[in-house]
Design a protein around this motif. Structure first.
Motif, PDB file in Angstrom:
ATOM      1  N   LEU A   1       0.815  -1.123   0.028  1.00 47.40           N
ATOM      2  CA  LEU A   1      -0.283  -0.080  -0.133  1.00 47.40           C
ATOM      3  C   LEU A   1       0.977   1.201  -0.125  1.00 47.40           C
ATOM      4  N   ALA A   2       2.011   1.181   0.694  1.00 49.10           N
ATOM      5  CA  ALA A   2       2.926   2.534   0.718  1.00 49.10           C
ATOM      6  C   ALA A   2       3.496   2.740  -0.570  1.00 49.10           C
ATOM      7  N   GLN A   3       3.687   1.946  -1.348  1.00 47.96           N
ATOM      8  CA  GLN A   3       4.161   2.171  -2.643  1.00 47.96           C
ATOM      9  C   GLN A   3       3.069   2.394  -3.720  1.00 47.96           C
ATOM     10  N   ARG A   4       1.929   2.010  -3.657  1.00 46.26           N
ATOM     11  CA  ARG A   4       0.820   1.767  -4.485  1.00 46.26           C
ATOM     12  C   ARG A   4       0.877   3.064  -5.426  1.00 46.26           C
ATOM     13  N   GLN A   5       0.952   4.145  -4.575  1.00 44.98           N
ATOM     14  CA  GLN A   5       0.822   5.540  -5.219  1.00 44.98           C
ATOM     15  C   GLN A   5       1.780   5.936  -6.138  1.00 44.98           C
ATOM     16  N   ALA A   6       2.996   5.592  -5.736  1.00 48.19           N
ATOM     17  CA  ALA A   6       4.230   5.717  -6.467  1.00 48.19           C
ATOM     18  C   ALA A   6       4.245   4.935  -7.807  1.00 48.19           C
ATOM     19  N   VAL A   7       3.798   3.667  -7.637  1.00 53.19           N
ATOM     20  CA  VAL A   7       3.710   2.821  -8.755  1.00 53.19           C
ATOM     21  C   VAL A   7       2.653   3.129  -9.887  1.00 53.19           C
ATOM     22  N   THR A   8       1.652   3.836  -9.271  1.00 50.81           N
ATOM     23  CA  THR A   8       0.558   4.099 -10.266  1.00 50.81           C
ATOM     24  C   THR A   8       0.806   5.523 -10.996  1.00 50.81           C
ATOM     25  N   ALA A   9       1.914   6.239 -10.084  1.00 48.38           N
ATOM     26  CA  ALA A   9       2.279   7.550 -10.974  1.00 48.38           C
ATOM     27  C   ALA A   9       3.340   7.169 -11.980  1.00 48.38           C
ATOM     28  N   LEU A  10       4.084   6.284 -11.814  1.00 49.47           N
ATOM     29  CA  LEU A  10       5.197   5.581 -12.653  1.00 49.47           C
ATOM     30  C   LEU A  10       4.591   4.951 -13.957  1.00 49.47           C
ATOM     31  N   VAL A  11       3.535   4.265 -13.698  1.00 49.28           N
ATOM     32  CA  VAL A  11       2.756   3.680 -14.744  1.00 49.28           C
ATOM     33  C   VAL A  11       2.133   4.801 -15.770  1.00 49.28           C
ATOM     34  N   ALA A  12       1.386   5.842 -15.070  1.00 45.58           N
ATOM     35  CA  ALA A  12       0.831   6.938 -15.853  1.00 45.58           C
ATOM     36  C   ALA A  12       1.821   7.719 -16.605  1.00 45.58           C
ATOM     37  N   GLY A  13       3.118   7.913 -15.912  1.00 41.43           N
ATOM     38  CA  GLY A  13       4.177   8.544 -16.652  1.00 41.43           C
ATOM     39  C   GLY A  13       4.708   8.124 -17.767  1.00 41.43           C
ATOM     40  N   GLU A  14       4.650   6.634 -17.686  1.00 39.36           N
ATOM     41  CA  GLU A  14       5.158   5.840 -18.671  1.00 39.36           C
ATOM     42  C   GLU A  14       4.321   5.732 -19.986  1.00 39.36           C
ATOM     43  N   ASN A  15       2.876   5.739 -19.513  1.00 42.78           N
ATOM     44  CA  ASN A  15       2.225   5.694 -20.749  1.00 42.78           C
ATOM     45  C   ASN A  15       1.963   7.080 -21.266  1.00 42.78           C
ATOM     46  N   ALA A  16       2.114   8.149 -20.531  1.00 43.95           N
ATOM     47  CA  ALA A  16       2.203   9.626 -21.033  1.00 43.95           C
ATOM     48  C   ALA A  16       3.369   9.580 -22.144  1.00 43.95           C
ATOM     49  N   ASP A  17       4.528   9.221 -21.562  1.00 44.64           N
ATOM     50  CA  ASP A  17       5.644   9.041 -22.392  1.00 44.64           C
ATOM     51  C   ASP A  17       5.704   8.361 -23.754  1.00 44.64           C
ATOM     52  N   ARG A  18       5.023   6.981 -23.795  1.00 41.71           N
ATOM     53  CA  ARG A  18       5.049   6.141 -24.784  1.00 41.71           C
ATOM     54  C   ARG A  18       4.146   6.766 -25.824  1.00 41.71           C
ATOM     55  N   ALA A  19       2.744   7.496 -25.227  1.00 41.49           N
ATOM     56  CA  ALA A  19       1.872   8.293 -26.212  1.00 41.49           C
ATOM     57  C   ALA A  19       2.623   9.327 -26.960  1.00 41.49           C
ATOM     58  N   GLY A  20       3.194  10.068 -26.208  1.00 39.78           N
ATOM     59  CA  GLY A  20       3.971  11.042 -26.817  1.00 39.78           C
ATOM     60  C   GLY A  20       5.074  10.633 -27.661  1.00 39.78           C
ATOM     61  N   LEU A  21       5.862   9.612 -27.427  1.00 40.80           N
ATOM     62  CA  LEU A  21       6.732   9.033 -28.401  1.00 40.80           C
ATOM     63  C   LEU A  21       6.140   8.574 -29.740  1.00 40.80           C
ATOM     64  N   TYR A  22       4.868   7.652 -29.688  1.00 37.36           N
ATOM     65  CA  TYR A  22       4.474   7.218 -30.931  1.00 37.36           C
ATOM     66  C   TYR A  22       3.698   8.354 -31.763  1.00 37.36           C
ATOM     67  N   ARG A  23       3.247   9.447 -30.863  1.00 40.45           N
ATOM     68  CA  ARG A  23       2.819  10.669 -31.784  1.00 40.45           C
ATOM     69  C   ARG A  23       3.991  11.228 -32.315  1.00 40.45           C
ATOM     70  N   GLU A  24       5.116  11.367 -31.620  1.00 40.66           N
ATOM     71  CA  GLU A  24       6.248  12.419 -32.249  1.00 40.66           C
ATOM     72  C   GLU A  24       6.909  11.630 -33.567  1.00 40.66           C
ATOM     73  N   ILE A  25       7.062  10.175 -33.340  1.00 40.37           N
ATOM     74  CA  ILE A  25       7.568   9.564 -34.490  1.00 40.37           C
ATOM     75  C   ILE A  25       7.113   9.708 -35.661  1.00 40.37           C
ATOM     76  N   ALA A  26       5.562   9.740 -35.561  1.00 41.41           N
ATOM     77  CA  ALA A  26       4.625   9.886 -36.642  1.00 41.41           C
ATOM     78  C   ALA A  26       4.839  11.248 -37.241  1.00 41.41           C
ATOM     79  N   ARG A  27       4.836  12.138 -36.258  1.00 39.60           N
ATOM     80  CA  ARG A  27       5.023  13.762 -36.863  1.00 39.60           C
ATOM     81  C   ARG A  27       6.255  13.890 -37.333  1.00 39.60           C
ATOM     82  N   ALA A  28       7.304  13.572 -36.611  1.00 43.30           N
ATOM     83  CA  ALA A  28       8.678  13.705 -37.246  1.00 43.30           C
ATOM     84  C   ALA A  28       9.069  12.910 -38.539  1.00 43.30           C
ATOM     85  N   ASN A  29       8.071  12.223 -38.810  1.00 41.57           N
ATOM     86  CA  ASN A  29       8.345  11.571 -40.380  1.00 41.57           C
ATOM     87  C   ASN A  29       7.301  11.884 -41.217  1.00 41.57           C
ATOM     88  N   GLY A  30       6.564  12.933 -40.892  1.00 43.03           N
ATOM     89  CA  GLY A  30       5.490  13.541 -42.025  1.00 43.03           C
ATOM     90  C   GLY A  30       4.427  13.012 -41.952  1.00 43.03           C
TER      91      GLY A  30
END
Lengths: 70, 137
Positions: free
Chosen positions: B71-100
């Motif tokens: 329980l003590a770590q659950r909030q931190a792990v939830t934040a890690l997962v959210a951060g990872e998903n945000a970065d991955r979404a940004g990465l996919y979007r940026e690769i598509a954009r960078a390649n026109g």
């Protein structure tokens, strides 16, 4: 003469339309192989992995340098 | 007409080059996403290994077993997962954009989803095409 001209114009238009359609198809085609390669490159960096050496585990020091195809 | 054909030929050539060459993944935005994800990886690794966090079929990560995280770590792990998903979404979007081709984003995401799962080490939990969670062997 007039007849020949009149039949050539639609033909040219058709050829142009075909060429344009071909270009559009090429431009929106998704490069799946290139995308896989890009994904693997990024996954290597994020997971700090080396590509698996061919023929089983190899001493890290002996592992070949990361292959880069130009 | 000749000029038009020349322009068409040039356009075809550019299209072919884009279709057959490598994708451009050397932009500052992509570098930033990669750095963020590489740093987060060290923190996520124990949760991937325990199966608390798994790789989803849509190219993201999920806290699939919240009960497996104290329980003590659950909030931190939830934040890690959210951060990872945000970065991955940004990465996919940026690769598509960078390649026109911003429209390639779903294809990029699908390609990454497959490669993350294919390359995950044994013991990690991944989602198959029908959404069922399986442990990699």
């Amino acid at each position: 003469m007039t007849h020949a001209r009149m039949s050539l114009t639609p033909l040219a238009a058709l050829a142009l339309a075909t060429a344009l359609a071909g270009c559009v198809t090429i431009n929106i085609y998704f490069p799946a192989a290139a995308a896989e390669k890009a994904a693997d490159t990024i996954i290597d960096e994020v997971w700090q992995m080396k590509p698996p050496p061919p023929g089983g585990p190899v001493d890290a020091a002996k592992a070949p340098a990361k292959e880069k195809t130009p | 007409m000749t000029r038009l054909l020349a322009i068409l030929a040039a356009w075809m050539y550019v299209g072919l080059a884009a279709a057959q060459g490598d994708l451009d993944i050397d932009t500052p935005a992509i570098a930033q996403f990669k750095t963020g994800m590489a740093q987060r990886y060290a923190q996520l690794l124990p949760w991937y290994q325990s199966g608390a966090v798994g790789l989803t079929r849509d190219g993201g990560v999920l806290l699939r077993e919240p009960g497996a995280v104290p329980l003590a770590q659950r909030q931190a792990v939830t934040a890690l997962v959210a951060g990872e998903n945000a970065d991955r979404a940004g990465l996919y979007r940026e690769i598509a954009r960078a390649n026109g081709n911003p429209g390639w984003e779903p294809d990029i995401r699908a390609t990454f989803a497959q490669r993350w799962i294919d390359r995950a080490p044994a013991g990690w939990w991944v989602q198959n095409a029908t959404g069922i969670w399986q442990q990699k062997r």
